[in-house]
Design a protein around this motif. Structure first.
Motif, PDB file in Angstrom:
ATOM      1  N   GLU A  67       0.819  -1.214   0.000  1.00 43.66           N
ATOM      2  CA  GLU A  67       0.000   0.000   0.000  1.00 43.66           C
ATOM      3  C   GLU A  67       0.855   1.266   0.000  1.00 43.66           C
ATOM      4  O   GLU A  67       0.460   2.274  -0.586  1.00 43.66           O
ATOM      5  CB  GLU A  67      -0.931  -0.004   1.210  1.00 43.66           C
ATOM      6  CG  GLU A  67      -1.977  -1.093   1.150  1.00 43.66           C
ATOM      7  CD  GLU A  67      -2.861  -1.113   2.374  1.00 43.66           C
ATOM      8  OE1 GLU A  67      -4.088  -1.032   2.215  1.00 43.66           O
ATOM      9  OE2 GLU A  67      -2.322  -1.197   3.497  1.00 43.66           O
ATOM     10  N   GLY A  68       2.007   1.218   0.641  1.00 47.46           N
ATOM     11  CA  GLY A  68       2.857   2.405   0.662  1.00 47.46           C
ATOM     12  C   GLY A  68       4.190   2.129   1.321  1.00 47.46           C
ATOM     13  O   GLY A  68       4.355   1.147   2.060  1.00 47.46           O
ATOM     14  N   CYS A  69       5.158   3.004   1.064  1.00 52.83           N
ATOM     15  CA  CYS A  69       6.497   2.872   1.643  1.00 52.83           C
ATOM     16  C   CYS A  69       7.162   4.241   1.676  1.00 52.83           C
ATOM     17  O   CYS A  69       7.142   4.979   0.685  1.00 52.83           O
ATOM     18  CB  CYS A  69       7.343   1.890   0.821  1.00 52.83           C
ATOM     19  SG  CYS A  69       9.004   1.606   1.497  1.00 52.83           S
ATOM     20  N   GLY A  70       7.758   4.575   2.803  1.00 51.68           N
ATOM     21  CA  GLY A  70       8.479   5.826   2.921  1.00 51.68           C
ATOM     22  C   GLY A  70       9.854   5.752   2.279  1.00 51.68           C
ATOM     23  O   GLY A  70      10.445   4.683   2.161  1.00 51.68           O
ATOM     24  N   VAL A  71      10.360   6.908   1.852  1.00 51.89           N
ATOM     25  CA  VAL A  71      11.724   7.011   1.320  1.00 51.89           C
ATOM     26  C   VAL A  71      12.638   7.405   2.475  1.00 51.89           C
ATOM     27  O   VAL A  71      12.481   8.476   3.068  1.00 51.89           O
ATOM     28  CB  VAL A  71      11.811   8.053   0.191  1.00 51.89           C
ATOM     29  CG1 VAL A  71      13.253   8.168  -0.312  1.00 51.89           C
ATOM     30  CG2 VAL A  71      10.870   7.689  -0.950  1.00 51.89           C
ATOM     31  N   CYS A  72      13.567   6.543   2.808  1.00 51.80           N
ATOM     32  CA  CYS A  72      14.494   6.759   3.910  1.00 51.80           C
ATOM     33  C   CYS A  72      15.780   7.406   3.399  1.00 51.80           C
ATOM     34  O   CYS A  72      16.122   7.301   2.216  1.00 51.80           O
ATOM     35  CB  CYS A  72      14.801   5.416   4.573  1.00 51.80           C
ATOM     36  SG  CYS A  72      15.992   5.503   5.925  1.00 51.80           S
ATOM     37  N   GLY A  73      16.506   8.046   4.317  1.00 47.89           N
ATOM     38  CA  GLY A  73      17.807   8.595   3.955  1.00 47.89           C
ATOM     39  C   GLY A  73      18.760   7.521   3.461  1.00 47.89           C
ATOM     40  O   GLY A  73      19.591   7.766   2.578  1.00 47.89           O
ATOM     41  N   THR A  74      18.625   6.305   4.000  1.00 43.57           N
ATOM     42  CA  THR A  74      19.445   5.189   3.530  1.00 43.57           C
ATOM     43  C   THR A  74      19.141   4.869   2.073  1.00 43.57           C
ATOM     44  O   THR A  74      20.048   4.570   1.286  1.00 43.57           O
ATOM     45  CB  THR A  74      19.205   3.950   4.402  1.00 43.57           C
ATOM     46  OG1 THR A  74      19.455   4.286   5.771  1.00 43.57           O
ATOM     47  CG2 THR A  74      20.115   2.805   3.998  1.00 43.57           C
ATOM     48  N   ASP A  75      17.849   4.909   1.698  1.00 46.60           N
ATOM     49  CA  ASP A  75      17.477   4.710   0.293  1.00 46.60           C
ATOM     50  C   ASP A  75      18.143   5.758  -0.589  1.00 46.60           C
ATOM     51  O   ASP A  75      18.640   5.455  -1.677  1.00 46.60           O
ATOM     52  CB  ASP A  75      15.957   4.812   0.123  1.00 46.60           C
ATOM     53  CG  ASP A  75      15.204   3.703   0.834  1.00 46.60           C
ATOM     54  OD1 ASP A  75      15.668   2.555   0.794  1.00 46.60           O
ATOM     55  OD2 ASP A  75      14.150   3.990   1.433  1.00 46.60           O
ATOM     56  N   ALA A  76      18.133   7.003  -0.112  1.00 46.48           N
ATOM     57  CA  ALA A  76      18.715   8.092  -0.893  1.00 46.48           C
ATOM     58  C   ALA A  76      20.218   7.909  -1.072  1.00 46.48           C
ATOM     59  O   ALA A  76      20.770   8.165  -2.157  1.00 46.48           O
ATOM     60  CB  ALA A  76      18.415   9.432  -0.220  1.00 46.48           C
ATOM     61  N   HIS A  77      20.894   7.454  -0.015  1.00 48.54           N
ATOM     62  CA  HIS A  77      22.337   7.189  -0.128  1.00 48.54           C
ATOM     63  C   HIS A  77      22.602   6.078  -1.138  1.00 48.54           C
ATOM     64  O   HIS A  77      23.534   6.164  -1.937  1.00 48.54           O
ATOM     65  CB  HIS A  77      22.918   6.812   1.237  1.00 48.54           C
ATOM     66  CG  HIS A  77      23.012   7.942   2.198  1.00 48.54           C
ATOM     67  ND1 HIS A  77      23.702   9.103   1.914  1.00 48.54           N
ATOM     68  CD2 HIS A  77      22.503   8.116   3.445  1.00 48.54           C
ATOM     69  CE1 HIS A  77      23.624   9.937   2.944  1.00 48.54           C
ATOM     70  NE2 HIS A  77      22.902   9.360   3.885  1.00 48.54           N
ATOM     71  N   GLU A  78      21.791   5.022  -1.099  1.00 51.08           N
ATOM     72  CA  GLU A  78      21.957   3.922  -2.051  1.00 51.08           C
ATOM     73  C   GLU A  78      21.690   4.414  -3.471  1.00 51.08           C
ATOM     74  O   GLU A  78      22.390   4.038  -4.415  1.00 51.08           O
ATOM     75  CB  GLU A  78      21.006   2.774  -1.686  1.00 51.08           C
ATOM     76  CG  GLU A  78      21.120   1.555  -2.580  1.00 51.08           C
ATOM     77  CD  GLU A  78      22.459   0.846  -2.499  1.00 51.08           C
ATOM     78  OE1 GLU A  78      22.815   0.154  -3.451  1.00 51.08           O
ATOM     79  OE2 GLU A  78      23.165   0.990  -1.468  1.00 51.08           O
ATOM     80  N   VAL A 135      19.059  -3.668  -7.212  1.00 50.54           N
ATOM     81  CA  VAL A 135      18.416  -3.966  -5.943  1.00 50.54           C
ATOM     82  C   VAL A 135      17.016  -3.370  -5.902  1.00 50.54           C
ATOM     83  O   VAL A 135      16.769  -2.291  -6.451  1.00 50.54           O
ATOM     84  CB  VAL A 135      19.269  -3.417  -4.768  1.00 50.54           C
ATOM     85  CG1 VAL A 135      19.450  -1.914  -4.869  1.00 50.54           C
ATOM     86  CG2 VAL A 135      18.677  -3.794  -3.421  1.00 50.54           C
ATOM     87  N   ALA A 136      16.097  -4.101  -5.255  1.00 46.80           N
ATOM     88  CA  ALA A 136      14.753  -3.580  -4.988  1.00 46.80           C
ATOM     89  C   ALA A 136      14.784  -2.913  -3.621  1.00 46.80           C
ATOM     90  O   ALA A 136      14.973  -3.583  -2.602  1.00 46.80           O
ATOM     91  CB  ALA A 136      13.730  -4.715  -4.999  1.00 46.80           C
ATOM     92  N   LEU A 137      14.636  -1.598  -3.611  1.00 45.83           N
ATOM     93  CA  LEU A 137      14.735  -0.840  -2.372  1.00 45.83           C
ATOM     94  C   LEU A 137      13.372  -0.725  -1.679  1.00 45.83           C
ATOM     95  O   LEU A 137      12.363  -1.184  -2.178  1.00 45.83           O
ATOM     96  CB  LEU A 137      15.293   0.558  -2.653  1.00 45.83           C
ATOM     97  CG  LEU A 137      16.733   0.636  -3.160  1.00 45.83           C
ATOM     98  CD1 LEU A 137      17.103   2.085  -3.468  1.00 45.83           C
ATOM     99  CD2 LEU A 137      17.691   0.048  -2.135  1.00 45.83           C
TER     100      LEU A 137
END
Length: 399
Positions: A68-79, A90-92
């Protein structure tokens, strides 16, 4: 559309079959499950592509979740920008939530002992490794930093490994929680909120953080703002927020801060420390939370803390570089008690569900942390918005 007797017979047969396999009601709740799923794959630096993969058969301990939904984390942004973990392709997406549409026959309860059924809303925490110290009840004995997490898994033949997708397979041996009593926005915020529940629990181990403590929170991104909310739900009312963006400082007041200090208004660390001291009526802070990834910010925060005070450092989820401090003046002569915090324990994760209810109960606008929502097809735009710091929490939400 008219339904004839043959259609009715087929529907009844499908429901009865589902009852015998532990997936009763899946057709009635969610409709037909597609044969393929869309997955946002990071295929190169700053390049997310929507891929389509077959949905494989479930194992007896697996769960198929419609995202239904997923937040964008700072870790995602670094990756996304640098691939520091070397995972591409990779599937983030690890701040996700969705609805169970199918379960293996051995799935009966979640990791906290609550019943699970098709139609329940769930979140995941981790995939267990062979580590007996990571258990539901070991409190602060060990965090989950060494465990695997959906959204940061090496690609494999399943591919449905991250929450930036329309379906994800929760594998046997994973932790999963039934959170059907929380709304979608709250569920998207569970993972980052758990980070702060853990940080505050770490802070409490010092014996310094109390109801009447003067607390400074440095950094008013999502992490710092949630930190303020957690402190406020605990009954701590004397909180000063420090940041360089006035809009974030204004929101910090809504989240429970009593005073704010904009570091851009003060030249030099002595002036900034003086402003923090003034915000507490001429006293330095009893306790500080450092919520930025800036080494300079870390070096500065010791100046905000009184002799015998405490510090929780939680801003560095990746290597942000070295900080320069003076051990004599900053730590020894002031006898500062410092704890580090990284990720969370399973117990912290479960505690977060009650925090979210409590925060809403006292009127904190937790849901306003999510400032932007994008469909899966616009995930690159979601990441760009995150990197530009144009909002607070960015989320990818499926219609």
């Amino acid at each position: 559309m008219a339904i004839n007797s043959a259609d009715i017979e087929a529907i009844v047969k499908q429901v009865l079959q589902g009852m015998s396999t532990g997936t009763a009601g899946s057709a009635a709740v969610t409709g037909a499950i597609p044969k393929t799923a869309k997955v946002a794959m990071l295929t190169g630096l700053e390049k997310m592509e929507i891929k389509e993969f077959p949905i494989p058969e479930l194992g007896d301990g697996d769960i198929l979740v419609k995202v239904e939904g997923c937040g964008v984390c700072g870790t995602d942004a670094h990756e996304y920008k640098r691939d520091p973990f070397g995972l591409i392709p990779v599937a983030l997406g690890h701040e996700g939530t969705g609805e169970i549409v199918k379960m293996g026959k051995n799935v009966k309860k979640d990791s906290a002992g609550k019943d699970l059924k098709v139609g329940d809303k769930v979140v995941t925490c981790m995939i267990f490794k062979d580590n007996p110290d990571i258990t539901m009840f070991d409190l602060n004995k060990q965090n989950v930093g060494g465990a695997d997490v959906y959204g940061l898994l090496p690609d494999d033949e399943v591919h449905l490994n991250g929450w930036f997708s329309d379906y994800i397979i929760v594998r046997e041996g994973s932790t999963v929680f039934n959170v059907s009593d929380l709304d979608l926005d709250s569920r998207i915020l569970i993972e980052p909120c758990a980070v702060l529940i853990h940080a505050v629990e770490r802070a409490k181990t010092t014996g310094i953080l109390r109801f009447n403590s003067r607390v400074v929170v440095q950094g008013c991104g999502p992490i710092g703002l949630i930190c303020i909310a957690v402190l406020r739900t605990m009954g701590i009312e004397n909180i000063t927020a420090v940041d360089g963006e006035q809009k974030r400082l204004d929101f910090a007041l809504q989240m429970g801060a009593t005073k704010t200090v904009n570091f851009k208004d003060h030249k030099g660390i002595e002036a900034l420390a003086g402003a923090v001291e003034a915000s507490f009526g001429g006293y330095l802070a009893d306790f500080a939370f450092q919520c930025t990834g800036s080494p300079v910010a870390h070096a500065n925060i010791y100046k905000f803390i009184r002799n015998g005070g405490g510090l929780c450092e939680l801003g560095f989820f990746i290597n942000g570089g070295d900080a320069t401090i003076n051990p004599h003046f900053d730590i020894c002569s002031k006898e500062i008690t410092t704890v580090g915090s990284w990720v969370y324990t399973l117990r912290d994760y479960a505690t977060t569900f009650d925090f979210l209810k409590r925060a809403k109960g006292i009127g904190l606008p937790i849901e306003k942390l999510i400032t932007h929502k994008f469909p899966l097809e616009e995930i690159n735009e979601a990441f760009v918005t995150n990197l530009k710091m144009e909002g607070l929490k960015i989320a990818v939400v499926n219609k």
